[in-house]
Design a protein around this motif. Structure first.
Motif, PDB file in Angstrom:
ATOM      1  N   GLY A 143       0.035   6.469   1.899  1.00 24.93           N
ATOM      2  CA  GLY A 143      -0.193   5.823   0.611  1.00 24.93           C
ATOM      3  C   GLY A 143      -1.214   4.709   0.617  1.00 24.93           C
ATOM      4  N   GLY A 144      -1.787   4.384   1.767  1.00 26.64           N
ATOM      5  CA  GLY A 144      -2.838   3.376   1.821  1.00 26.64           C
ATOM      6  C   GLY A 144      -4.228   3.966   1.871  1.00 26.64           C
ATOM      7  N   PHE A 145      -4.335   5.292   1.928  1.00 28.33           N
ATOM      8  CA  PHE A 145      -5.639   5.934   1.988  1.00 28.33           C
ATOM      9  C   PHE A 145      -6.375   5.795   0.650  1.00 28.33           C
ATOM     10  N   SER A 146      -7.679   5.824   0.736  1.00 27.75           N
ATOM     11  CA  SER A 146      -8.523   5.734  -0.452  1.00 27.75           C
ATOM     12  C   SER A 146      -8.488   7.042  -1.234  1.00 27.75           C
ATOM     13  N   GLY A 164       3.251   1.114  -5.436  1.00 20.25           N
ATOM     14  CA  GLY A 164       4.257   0.667  -4.479  1.00 20.25           C
ATOM     15  C   GLY A 164       3.995  -0.778  -4.135  1.00 20.25           C
ATOM     16  N   PHE A 165       4.882  -1.355  -3.335  1.00 22.91           N
ATOM     17  CA  PHE A 165       4.735  -2.754  -2.941  1.00 22.91           C
ATOM     18  C   PHE A 165       4.408  -2.817  -1.450  1.00 22.91           C
ATOM     19  N   VAL A 204       0.990  -5.164  -5.372  1.00 21.43           N
ATOM     20  CA  VAL A 204       1.214  -3.820  -5.888  1.00 21.43           C
ATOM     21  C   VAL A 204       0.048  -2.937  -5.457  1.00 21.43           C
ATOM     22  N   VAL A 205       0.365  -1.820  -4.821  1.00 15.62           N
ATOM     23  CA  VAL A 205      -0.655  -0.836  -4.440  1.00 15.62           C
ATOM     24  C   VAL A 205      -0.676   0.238  -5.514  1.00 15.62           C
ATOM     25  N   ALA A 206      -1.805   0.375  -6.184  1.00 16.42           N
ATOM     26  CA  ALA A 206      -1.915   1.301  -7.331  1.00 16.42           C
ATOM     27  C   ALA A 206      -2.194   2.711  -6.837  1.00 16.42           C
ATOM     28  N   THR A 261       6.798   0.819  -9.759  1.00 13.00           N
ATOM     29  CA  THR A 261       6.438  -0.567 -10.070  1.00 13.00           C
ATOM     30  C   THR A 261       6.528  -0.870 -11.561  1.00 13.00           C
ATOM     31  N   LYS A 262       6.569   0.210 -12.384  1.00 15.25           N
ATOM     32  CA  LYS A 262       6.580   0.100 -13.848  1.00 15.25           C
ATOM     33  C   LYS A 262       5.272  -0.483 -14.393  1.00 15.25           C
TER      34      LYS A 262
END
Length: 657
Positions: free
Chosen positions: A172-175, A197-198, A203-205, A231-232
């Protein structure tokens, strides 16, 4: 590639035997029992794995042949056997007391939490599987999963396995670019993601990155996107393509029969970064991987029904696949998932979780341990860690000094440490102590897992002598081995099977790592062969130089690479992160150089030391030494950098040059 003849070796002689109290209750209780298991497996590996497959897993139909090795290096295990890994992780526990046992304990970074019993997890997996079917996913289709560390990530994986879809988890951190490349390489039909996510107090979009990845028909195979609300944060939802997880799950049936899968049906593709810039799609299949992740989890982590087990990896990596999801759940264990990482607002969050949930087994990376050391002992010392009974390390060789800190400060000198060597490609741990049986040495992965025939050889495949450097190879197929590189069988053969000359027609799997074996038969993994430095004809393992540097009280972390030199061929270039309270200076650099000479010898004296606040690391915590080699030699950085966690670190190092 020239043959390493490492002349300077680690001088580590300390040995730590498991306590009698631990051994008495362990799955494998003694060194003699390990030797008996190992010898039996070495003499007849086919019978060894067949017996375990019969005893440990539930099959719909038994196999016709245990191993088909008629077309090496392409193996087939449990040929024509029928199985489902989701069934083995869930359904078979529902008729036992484990039905109402916690399967996953989840902690979110902001402090929210959730516990799913085996019955609840089974229900959610079945619902998710039925949602995927509604979205047109069929057996053999590929589903890309791009998620934070939330339960739905594991649920989506198990749902794919349940219906016979192939999952390809992308960290989930990949571009967006890296995600697009992986979606297209696998031709994914569905993307499962979250609004965000957090991580590290931010917040990671994620949905935003998915939208960028699939915009303008850049990923023509994608038909639908399934989105978890985490994250809403407000995110755009394209009608007909994007669907909220909770909307589709509402009212869907909680019954979904597990697909009867052939043992060799593809389970997942996991992409590893490649130096050429083109990631490799590592393919794992169902039956052999199920058995190998199950057995390594059971014996290495000494799993008991009452244990709370925590692997701190992300499911985006193989460690999360094998040792958060499939291995622990196949054994009916309680597996902890944590969304976050140690961060400015809570440097001690890992120790909080151990205290809160009474974690018994803790499995993390040497990089994390070195970061803990830098943060200071007061963080773990302020928490009650008395529940811990077993510690583990994964990801890269661990420096003896970091091992000792882990042993003393976290384990309170009572917890065995399983230092595990393995790779994405191997599917599970290959060399490791068994905690109730193996006396450990700080920095050594000790001995092969039963059924794994490992050796240290020269380029011609001949075993080298004690304490001589060589190539780490595996000499017989094992059930958890990768089957191919997705869509590129030639790359599979060339990358893993053709570096070492076959002996008498016997193929040797070359892991890419250099190693030595000491006079007691213990394996010491010295790092990647391309991380061995040739100084005036002497081959020096980067790990041994790094270990010498880290043993100095000023050094928190060290990364060593080779820099081209007209006279020596290469000289040693060291990147150093200092402990708090120490300041970079020429005097300290000279002191560190002298310290390496004292620890190893004059041949290992670094030619240059550069102090840095941080190292360029992958999101799984590995130092990207390839980038450091480019920096040291003044070259432009090329190749795949999609796994780099913090590009700012690289920019600062460039400026420092």
């Amino acid at each position: 590639m020239s043959q390493p003849t490492i002349e300077s070796i680690l001088k580590e002689k300390r040995t730590f035997a498991p306590s009698s109290q631990f051994s008495e209750r362990a799955c494998i209780k003694s060194w003699e029992q390990y030797q008996e298991l190992y010898n039996r497996a070495a003499q007849d590996p086919i019978k060894f794995w067949e017996e375990l497959a019969e005893q440990e897993l539930d099959w719909f139909q038994k196999w016709d042949q245990v191993l088909d090795w008629t077309n090496p290096p392409f193996a087939k295990w449990f040929v024509n056997g029928k199985i489902n890994i989701s069934y083995n992780c869930l359904d078979r526990h529902l008729t036992t007391p484990r039905r109402n046992k916690a399967a996953i304990i989840w902690e979110g970074e902001p402090g929210d939490s959730r516990t799913l019993t085996y019955a609840q997890l089974h229900r959610e997996v079945c619902q998710c599987a039925n949602v995927m079917k509604q979205l047109g996913v069929k057996k053999g289709d590929v589903v890309a999963i791009y998620m934070p560390m939330i339960p739905e990530a594991a649920i989506a994986m198990l749902a794919c396995a349940r219906i016979g879809a192939v999952h390809s988890v992308v960290f989930g951190g990949f571009s967006a670019e890296a995600l697009r490349d992986r979606i297209n390489a696998a031709q994914a039909k569905l993307v499962v993601t979250a609004d965000g996510g957090f991580r590290k107090d931010k917040v990671v979009a994620l949905k935003e990155q998915v939208d960028l990845a699939i915009a303008d028909n850049h990923t023509p195979s994608v038909e639908n996107v399934l989105v978890v609300e985490r994250t809403k944060e407000k995110v755009p939802m394209e009608a007909g393509r994007d669907h909220w997880w909770h909307d589709l799950q509402a009212g869907v049936s909680a019954h979904c029969e597990p697909e009867m899968m052939d043992s060799e049906d593809m389970l997942f593709i996991l992409y590893t970064s490649g130096s050429t810039g083109k990631p490799k799609g590592v393919v794992h299949t169902t039956g052999g991987y199920n058995l190998y992740s199950h057995m390594t989890s059971k014996w290495i982590f000494d799993l008991k029904d009452e244990d709370v087990y925590w692997c701190t990896a992300d499911v985006g990596w193989i460690t999360g696949h094998s040792y958060i999801v499939y291995g622990p759940l196949s054994n009916g264990a309680t597996s902890v998932m944590y969304e976050g990482v140690p961060r400015p607002s809570n440097l001690g969050c890992f120790w909080d979780i151990i205290e809160k949930y009474g974690v018994n087994i803790f499995y993390t990376a040497p990089t994390a341990i070195r970061a803990f050391i830098k943060m200071g002992e007061h963080h773990p010392n302020a928490r009650d860690l008395s529940s811990l009974r077993l510690l583990g390390t994964v990801g890269e060789p661990i420096n003896p000094e970091a091992w000792m800190w882990y042993h003393k400060v976290i384990g309170k000198e009572k917890c065995p440490i399983v230092d595990t060597w393995w790779q994405t490609e191997t599917g599970g741990v290959m060399i490791t102590p068994l905690p109730g049986a193996t006396p450990t040495k700080p920095g050594s992965a000790t001995h092969p897992f039963p059924g794994i025939i490992a050796d240290v050889v020269d380029l011609d495949g001949n075993p080298v002598g004690d304490n001589e450097g060589g190539y780490l190879v595996i000499k017989h197929p094992w059930p958890g081995m990768m089957r191919t590189v997705y869509g590129d069988p030639d790359r599979f053969r060339n990358t893993y099977w053709e570096h070492i000359a076959p002996k008498d027609g016997q193929y040797l799997y070359f892991a890419g790592d250099g190693a030595r074996r000491d006079e007691d038969g213990y394996f010491w993994v010295m790092g990647r062969v391309d991380d061995v430095i040739n100084v005036s004809g002497h081959r020096l393992g980067t790990m041994e130089v790094e270990s010498a540097l880290v043993s100095h009280p000023a050094v928190a972390e060290a990364a060593v690479v080779g820099k081209p030199d007209d006279i020596k061929g290469e000289e040693i270039f060291a990147f150093i992160t200092l402990e708090g309270g120490f300041t970079p200076s020429d005097e300290l650099a000279n002191e560190l150089k002298a310290h390496v000479v004292q620890e190893i010898g004059a041949i290992a004296r670094p030619g240059e030391i550069r102090f840095t606040d941080g190292m360029p690391k992958t999101r799984s915590g590995k130092i990207m030494r390839r980038l450091l080699r480019s920096l040291a030699s003044g070259q432009e950085i090329a190749g795949d950098t999609s796994t780099l966690e913090d590009r700012g670190v690289l920019d600062k190092l460039r400026e420092g040059a």
